[in-house]
Design an enzyme around this catalytic site. Structure first.
Site, PDB file in Angstrom:
ATOM      1  N   LYS A  41      25.467  11.395 -22.341  1.00 30.05           N
ATOM      2  CA  LYS A  41      25.339  10.662 -21.072  1.00 30.05           C
ATOM      3  C   LYS A  41      24.044  11.061 -20.353  1.00 30.05           C
ATOM      4  O   LYS A  41      23.409  12.060 -20.720  1.00 30.05           O
ATOM      5  CB  LYS A  41      26.543  10.994 -20.182  1.00 30.05           C
ATOM      6  CG  LYS A  41      26.625  12.478 -19.778  1.00 30.05           C
ATOM      7  CD  LYS A  41      27.935  12.822 -19.075  1.00 30.05           C
ATOM      8  CE  LYS A  41      27.988  14.280 -18.663  1.00 30.05           C
ATOM      9  NZ  LYS A  41      29.327  14.645 -18.135  1.00 30.05           N
ATOM     10  N   ARG A 139      39.494  14.447 -10.328  1.00 26.46           N
ATOM     11  CA  ARG A 139      38.328  13.563 -10.429  1.00 26.46           C
ATOM     12  C   ARG A 139      38.802  12.344 -11.220  1.00 26.46           C
ATOM     13  O   ARG A 139      39.632  11.604 -10.706  1.00 26.46           O
ATOM     14  CB  ARG A 139      37.179  14.337 -11.094  1.00 26.46           C
ATOM     15  CG  ARG A 139      35.814  13.829 -10.740  1.00 26.46           C
ATOM     16  CD  ARG A 139      34.700  14.619 -11.438  1.00 26.46           C
ATOM     17  NE  ARG A 139      34.680  14.409 -12.888  1.00 26.46           N
ATOM     18  CZ  ARG A 139      33.776  14.926 -13.715  1.00 26.46           C
ATOM     19  NH1 ARG A 139      32.816  15.718 -13.248  1.00 26.46           N
ATOM     20  NH2 ARG A 139      33.807  14.668 -15.006  1.00 26.46           N
ATOM     21  N   TYR A 271       1.647  22.261   2.129  1.00 29.82           N
ATOM     22  CA  TYR A 271       2.197  21.838   3.421  1.00 29.82           C
ATOM     23  C   TYR A 271       2.890  22.981   4.164  1.00 29.82           C
ATOM     24  O   TYR A 271       3.686  23.720   3.580  1.00 29.82           O
ATOM     25  CB  TYR A 271       3.240  20.739   3.218  1.00 29.82           C
ATOM     26  CG  TYR A 271       2.680  19.407   2.797  1.00 29.82           C
ATOM     27  CD1 TYR A 271       1.633  18.806   3.490  1.00 29.82           C
ATOM     28  CD2 TYR A 271       3.236  18.738   1.719  1.00 29.82           C
ATOM     29  CE1 TYR A 271       1.149  17.557   3.088  1.00 29.82           C
ATOM     30  CE2 TYR A 271       2.758  17.495   1.331  1.00 29.82           C
ATOM     31  CZ  TYR A 271       1.722  16.910   2.017  1.00 29.82           C
ATOM     32  OH  TYR A 271       1.253  15.686   1.637  1.00 29.82           O
ATOM     33  N   MET A 319       5.208  16.039  -3.306  1.00 27.35           N
ATOM     34  CA  MET A 319       5.726  14.919  -4.094  1.00 27.35           C
ATOM     35  C   MET A 319       5.095  14.872  -5.483  1.00 27.35           C
ATOM     36  O   MET A 319       5.771  14.587  -6.474  1.00 27.35           O
ATOM     37  CB  MET A 319       5.462  13.592  -3.365  1.00 27.35           C
ATOM     38  CG  MET A 319       6.142  12.403  -4.011  1.00 27.35           C
ATOM     39  SD  MET A 319       5.729  10.834  -3.217  1.00 27.35           S
ATOM     40  CE  MET A 319       6.434  11.049  -1.590  1.00 27.35           C
TER      41      MET A 319
HETATM   42  C1  LIG Z   1      29.868  15.669 -18.851  1.00 29.24           C
HETATM   43  C2  LIG Z   1      31.205  15.766 -19.415  1.00 29.24           C
HETATM   44  C3  LIG Z   1      31.439  16.566 -20.550  1.00 29.24           C
HETATM   45  C4  LIG Z   1      30.403  17.521 -21.103  1.00 29.24           C
HETATM   46  O1  LIG Z   1      30.274  18.593 -20.196  1.00 29.24           O
HETATM   47  P1  LIG Z   1      29.365  19.866 -20.522  1.00 29.24           P
HETATM   48  O2  LIG Z   1      29.706  20.840 -19.475  1.00 29.24           O
HETATM   49  O3  LIG Z   1      27.952  19.381 -20.423  1.00 29.24           O
HETATM   50  O4  LIG Z   1      29.714  20.294 -21.885  1.00 29.24           O
HETATM   51  C5  LIG Z   1      32.664  16.508 -21.137  1.00 29.24           C
HETATM   52  N1  LIG Z   1      33.647  15.735 -20.612  1.00 29.24           N
HETATM   53  C6  LIG Z   1      33.473  14.988 -19.504  1.00 29.24           C
HETATM   54  C7  LIG Z   1      34.590  14.179 -18.985  1.00 29.24           C
HETATM   55  C8  LIG Z   1      32.256  14.986 -18.854  1.00 29.24           C
HETATM   56  O5  LIG Z   1      32.081  14.253 -17.750  1.00 29.24           O
END
Ligand SMILES: *Cc1c(COP(=O)(O)O)cnc(C)c1O
Length: 384
Positions: A41, A139, A271, A319
């Site tokens: 991802k 979550r 800055y 920036m």
């Molecule tokens: C991002 C994610 C992972 C991987 O997590 P890591 O800590 O990077 O290994 C696995 N399962 C879910 C649901 C995630 O959102």
């Protein structure tokens, strides 16, 4: 000379070692001795979605995980045929596209399952579904109260031939604190969720719970498959030295000095003049800033490797640039400055940066970008 040691000709570049990604995947799979879903991802955690995916597959990943459907479809468009799961969907999601591309989708709630089943009926293509149980992270996922309804609806649809439930899964809140009491509780809630689903006839589903930290530290959570992300890229989710698990950071971030100047003592730098020179010295301008994902909080805190030594950024990160005070050391326009890398050639690591700016390496690697050029080295997963 390795590809990484070659002279830098871009103004600024993120170098990604695909062989490291493949080797890390292989090391993790070897560690657990069971299937592994590599999480790619967020543009492969900033390493490049398609190259990272191919490298992980070359290293033996059995499946790939992404957050949103667009990421899954981009992998399919690039010709990646491995099993793929996406897990964050909003109302009105284009499930027909997921079905056409043979992407498994995760479902958190009955209304989402109903939308998916509508797409199955509209397209005549059965779905492959994974049910997400909220076992305590609060979550994604269905709470224990919502789980029986979701399972019953999925079991009905499976009996009707509309879908197959291929996975039952959840996510831990405290995997990076391996002795935390929530872990045992989440495992227990997960087991109950699995038992309920199996009793309802969802017997083919694979169970998976372990992210990177759990893949490293919590064998009781490995079940039928593990699901590491950050460790695939060679970063230790527990904040230690990844080499102890046979992992090697895949990302190196570097830039070339754009300007040097000799200045006297007591000169304010960048800055707000939050840094002042202590004596006559050489300042070096590094042409990357917060628009490129170098955190503004790194000013006066984060280290870089320049002219053979680690030095703290002098004054505020702007920036587009920041400044180094290199004293009387020799530095010239064009010289390479390394922000972070594997840490094996004197450069800081992403973990050191995370500690310096009070964040986690996940945030650093996923946000670095902007005007950095990204270059992949190594051959793992590279098409002939
Ligand atoms: C991002 C994610 C992972 C991987 O997590 P890591 O800590 O990077 O290994 C696995 N399962 C879910 C649901 C995630 O959102």
């Amino acid at each position: 000379m390795t590809q990484l040691q070659q002279a830098l000709d871009a103004r600024a570049e993120v170098v990604v070692d695909l062989d490291a990604i493949a080797a890390n995947t292989a090391a993790l799979r070897e560690r657990v001795g069971r299937p592994l879903m590599a999480v790619v991802k967020a543009d492969g955690y900033g390493h490049g979605l398609v190259p990272a995916a191919r490298a992980a597959l070359a290293g033996g990943a059995d499946a790939l995980g992404v957050t949103v459907l667009e990421e899954a479809l981009a992998l399919r468009a690039a010709g990646v045929t491995a099993p793929l799961l996406s897990w964050q969907h909003a109302p009105g999601e284009d499930y027909a596209a997921a079905l056409a591309a043979d992407v498994e989708v995760s479902v958190n709630a009955e209304w989402a399952l109903a939308e998916l089943i509508d797409a199955v009926r509209a397209t005549g293509t059965p779905a492959r579904v994974q049910l997400f149980a909220d076992t305590g992270l609060s979550r994604e996922g269905a709470t224990p109260a919502a789980w029986p309804g979701l399972v019953a609806a999925a079991a009905r649809a499976q009996a009707d031939g509309e879908l197959t439930v291929t996975g039952l899964w959840s996510h831990l809140a405290y995997a990076d604190a391996p002795t935390h009491p929530t872990i045992g509780r989440q495992v227990q809630v997960f087991e109950e969720a699995v038992a309920l689903a199996r009793a309802a006839g969802l017997t083919e589903a694979r169970r998976h719970l372990a992210n990177s930290a759990a893949t490293i530290a919590l064998p009781d959570t490995w079940y039928d498959m593990v699901r590491p992300g950050v460790a695939v890229y060679g970063l230790d989710p527990l904040g230690g030295n990844p080499a102890q698990y046979g992992l090697r950071p895949a990302m190196t971030v570097r830039a070339r000095v754009a300007l040097t100047k000799r200045v006297p003592a007591d000169v304010g730098v960048s800055y707000g003049h939050t840094y002042a020179t202590a004596r006559e010295t050489t300042l070096a301008l590094v042409p990357v800033g917060y628009a490129d994902g170098v955190p503004r909080a790194a000013g006066n805190r984060a280290p870089v490797l320049a002219a053979g030594a680690q030095r703290t950024i002098a004054g505020r990160v702007c920036m587009d640039q920041f400044v180094l005070d290199v004293g009387d050391d020799a530095v010239a326009p064009g010289d390479t400055v390394v922000l972070w890398g594997p840490g094996t050639d004197g450069e800081p690591t992403a973990q050191q940066w995370a500690d310096a700016v009070d964040t986690i390496h996940y945030e650093l690697v996923t946000r670095v970008g902007g005007r950095f050029r990204r270059r992949h080295v190594g051959s793992a997963g590279v098409l002939p």
